[in-house]
Design an enzyme around this catalytic site. Structure first.
Site, PDB file in Angstrom:
ATOM      1  N   ARG A  39     -55.710 120.827  58.804  1.00 41.37           N
ATOM      2  CA  ARG A  39     -56.111 120.063  59.989  1.00 41.37           C
ATOM      3  C   ARG A  39     -55.839 120.798  61.302  1.00 41.37           C
ATOM      4  O   ARG A  39     -56.113 120.250  62.373  1.00 41.37           O
ATOM      5  CB  ARG A  39     -55.397 118.696  59.965  1.00 41.37           C
ATOM      6  CG  ARG A  39     -55.730 117.872  58.728  1.00 41.37           C
ATOM      7  CD  ARG A  39     -55.365 116.406  58.906  1.00 41.37           C
ATOM      8  NE  ARG A  39     -56.055 115.847  60.056  1.00 41.37           N
ATOM      9  CZ  ARG A  39     -55.809 114.643  60.555  1.00 41.37           C
ATOM     10  NH1 ARG A  39     -54.909 113.871  59.990  1.00 41.37           N
ATOM     11  NH2 ARG A  39     -56.459 114.202  61.609  1.00 41.37           N
ATOM     12  N   CYS A  48     -55.136 104.857  62.826  1.00 38.08           N
ATOM     13  CA  CYS A  48     -55.281 106.332  62.925  1.00 38.08           C
ATOM     14  C   CYS A  48     -56.677 106.763  63.301  1.00 38.08           C
ATOM     15  O   CYS A  48     -56.893 107.955  63.520  1.00 38.08           O
ATOM     16  CB  CYS A  48     -54.828 107.042  61.668  1.00 38.08           C
ATOM     17  SG  CYS A  48     -54.769 106.156  60.174  1.00 38.08           S
ATOM     18  N   ASN A  52     -54.044 111.746  65.438  1.00 36.88           N
ATOM     19  CA  ASN A  52     -53.072 112.728  64.944  1.00 36.88           C
ATOM     20  C   ASN A  52     -52.970 114.047  65.702  1.00 36.88           C
ATOM     21  O   ASN A  52     -51.953 114.725  65.616  1.00 36.88           O
ATOM     22  CB  ASN A  52     -53.379 113.066  63.478  1.00 36.88           C
ATOM     23  CG  ASN A  52     -53.349 111.846  62.577  1.00 36.88           C
ATOM     24  OD1 ASN A  52     -53.999 111.827  61.543  1.00 36.88           O
ATOM     25  ND2 ASN A  52     -52.615 110.810  62.954  1.00 36.88           N
ATOM     26  N   ASN A  81     -51.899 113.753  51.329  1.00 32.48           N
ATOM     27  CA  ASN A  81     -51.030 112.566  51.277  1.00 32.48           C
ATOM     28  C   ASN A  81     -51.355 111.856  49.966  1.00 32.48           C
ATOM     29  O   ASN A  81     -52.437 112.073  49.400  1.00 32.48           O
ATOM     30  CB  ASN A  81     -51.213 111.680  52.529  1.00 32.48           C
ATOM     31  CG  ASN A  81     -52.548 110.966  52.550  1.00 32.48           C
ATOM     32  OD1 ASN A  81     -52.878 110.208  51.635  1.00 32.48           O
ATOM     33  ND2 ASN A  81     -53.348 111.203  53.588  1.00 32.48           N
ATOM     34  N   ARG A 108     -44.505 114.271  57.698  1.00 41.44           N
ATOM     35  CA  ARG A 108     -45.457 115.139  58.384  1.00 41.44           C
ATOM     36  C   ARG A 108     -44.861 115.705  59.672  1.00 41.44           C
ATOM     37  O   ARG A 108     -45.028 116.873  59.973  1.00 41.44           O
ATOM     38  CB  ARG A 108     -46.751 114.367  58.654  1.00 41.44           C
ATOM     39  CG  ARG A 108     -47.413 113.904  57.367  1.00 41.44           C
ATOM     40  CD  ARG A 108     -48.047 115.051  56.601  1.00 41.44           C
ATOM     41  NE  ARG A 108     -49.297 115.355  57.202  1.00 41.44           N
ATOM     42  CZ  ARG A 108     -50.461 114.771  56.878  1.00 41.44           C
ATOM     43  NH1 ARG A 108     -50.516 113.871  55.910  1.00 41.44           N
ATOM     44  NH2 ARG A 108     -51.564 115.094  57.480  1.00 41.44           N
ATOM     45  N   HIS A 158     -46.871 108.690  57.675  1.00 46.33           N
ATOM     46  CA  HIS A 158     -46.895 108.696  59.141  1.00 46.33           C
ATOM     47  C   HIS A 158     -46.292 107.369  59.612  1.00 46.33           C
ATOM     48  O   HIS A 158     -46.487 106.338  58.950  1.00 46.33           O
ATOM     49  CB  HIS A 158     -48.342 108.731  59.677  1.00 46.33           C
ATOM     50  CG  HIS A 158     -48.940 110.098  59.827  1.00 46.33           C
ATOM     51  ND1 HIS A 158     -50.283 110.325  59.624  1.00 46.33           N
ATOM     52  CD2 HIS A 158     -48.406 111.298  60.206  1.00 46.33           C
ATOM     53  CE1 HIS A 158     -50.550 111.612  59.847  1.00 46.33           C
ATOM     54  NE2 HIS A 158     -49.431 112.220  60.196  1.00 46.33           N
ATOM     55  N   ASP A 185     -47.359 105.401  61.750  1.00 42.38           N
ATOM     56  CA  ASP A 185     -48.365 104.354  61.951  1.00 42.38           C
ATOM     57  C   ASP A 185     -48.862 103.724  60.654  1.00 42.38           C
ATOM     58  O   ASP A 185     -49.722 102.849  60.669  1.00 42.38           O
ATOM     59  CB  ASP A 185     -49.534 104.862  62.808  1.00 42.38           C
ATOM     60  CG  ASP A 185     -50.431 105.868  62.097  1.00 42.38           C
ATOM     61  OD1 ASP A 185     -50.237 106.144  60.897  1.00 42.38           O
ATOM     62  OD2 ASP A 185     -51.358 106.388  62.766  1.00 42.38           O
TER      63      ASP A 185
END
Ligand code: ARG
Length: 299
Positions: free
Chosen positions: A117, A293, A92, A42, A168, A197, A199
């Site tokens: 991830r 997050c 996430n 990101n 994403r 994201h 959030d």
């Protein structure tokens, strides 16, 4: 009833038409033992590879845990794992849910867009199965990413899911999620890569109020937000983009855990009746995340 809404057209319901949802009372946190910035997935991470101060990161994480404990919200700890430097961002990997009609707990596993991830997810599948949650996966036929509560956020007090997409998560999984969860989904397109994201630009505070950065949404998205919330608190661009003002978290309808120094946002929150609690998450902002997050709320 279980549909996805992308514009105000066709919305013939209000939040009070959605089933009441109890407030989650436990916070899942992941230890930052192996937290690091080792790659760039990101825009916030660029320039920060190798720059994490691990001792400071641990202190900041402990301070976050202490605030939840002080507010009477029990932390449930999942251990971070070697080789998974982003695992600490435990919003996430999953979307936990409580279906109030069926009185059923469950969790939907994410399909991480970020390849780096993907191996985090099984650790959370195990953790939720130990908590007696039904563990669900998106069907194989869904061939697009969904990054859990980073993009899928429950409306406080209502069985209504807000779903961000564009960077994403993709829009397609929300169709499947609406059916799987038996919940209405309001999908919001994200338009600015710094707010990758949902959030990072949208934090529901209570059933009536939300904190947003309006510049990260389309006009359709803003109209939807206005329809479902009575009070929309806006963070100014500087605080939202560089200090993660909207990655704040209100766990109890009153206190708002927020990155320190978001002065304008904090004043606006106070005027709306909320009580900001400042935390320093500077080591985690290097990776593109702050309070929201670093936790997962569970029932
Ligand atoms: N470095 C992490 C990533 O890009 C940060 C995740 C922050 N989480 C969030 N929900 N915004 O995946």
């Amino acid at each position: 009833m279980a549909s996805v809404y992308r514009t105000l057209d066709g919305i013939d319901f209000d939040r009070t038409d959605c089933p009441a949802l109890p407030r989650p009372d436990t916070v899942l946190l992941t230890t930052p033992d192996y937290y690091d910035v080792q790659y760039v997935i990101n825009p916030h991470m660029s320039g920060h590879v190798g720059s994490v101060n691990h001792g400071v990161a641990m202190q900041q994480w402990k301070a976050l845990r202490a605030v939840y404990t002080a507010l009477g919200i029990e932390p449930h700890i999942v251990d971070g794992q070697p080789g998974l430097p982003d695992m600490v961002f435990c919003a996430n990997q999953t979307l936990p849910f409580f279906d109030p009609l069926a009185e059923r707990h469950g969790v939907v596993l994410s399909r991480m867009q970020a390849e780096q991830r993907r191996d985090e997810v099984p650790y959370f599948a195990d953790a939720f199965s130990d908590l007696n949650y039904t563990v669900e996966s998106l069907p194989e036929s869904v061939n697009s990413p969904f990054e859990g509560m980073g993009d899928g956020i429950w409306h406080p007090g209502r069985y209504l899911l807000w779903g961000g997409y564009g960077f994403r998560s993709a829009p397609e999984p929300y169709e499947v999620l609406a059916g799987l969860l038996g919940a209405r989904v309001v999908a919001l397109e994200l338009t600015d890569a710094d707010f990758y994201h949902l959030d990072t630009c949208f934090s529901p505070l209570d059933e009536h109020s939300v904190l947003i950065y309006p510049g990260a949404f389309t006009d359709d998205g803003l109209a939807l937000i206005d329809h479902f919330f009575t009070t929309v608190v806006e963070a100014p661009e500087e605080e939202a983009r560089h200090q993660f003002a909207c990655n704040a978290h209100c766990p109890n309808g009153h206190h708002v855990l927020i990155q320190e120094g978001c002065t304008t946002t904090e004043n606006r929150l106070r005027r709306a009746g909320f009580k900001p609690i400042e935390l320093d998450t500077s080591e985690f902002m290097k990776s593109g995340g702050s309070v929201f997050c670093m936790k997962q709320m569970i029932w």
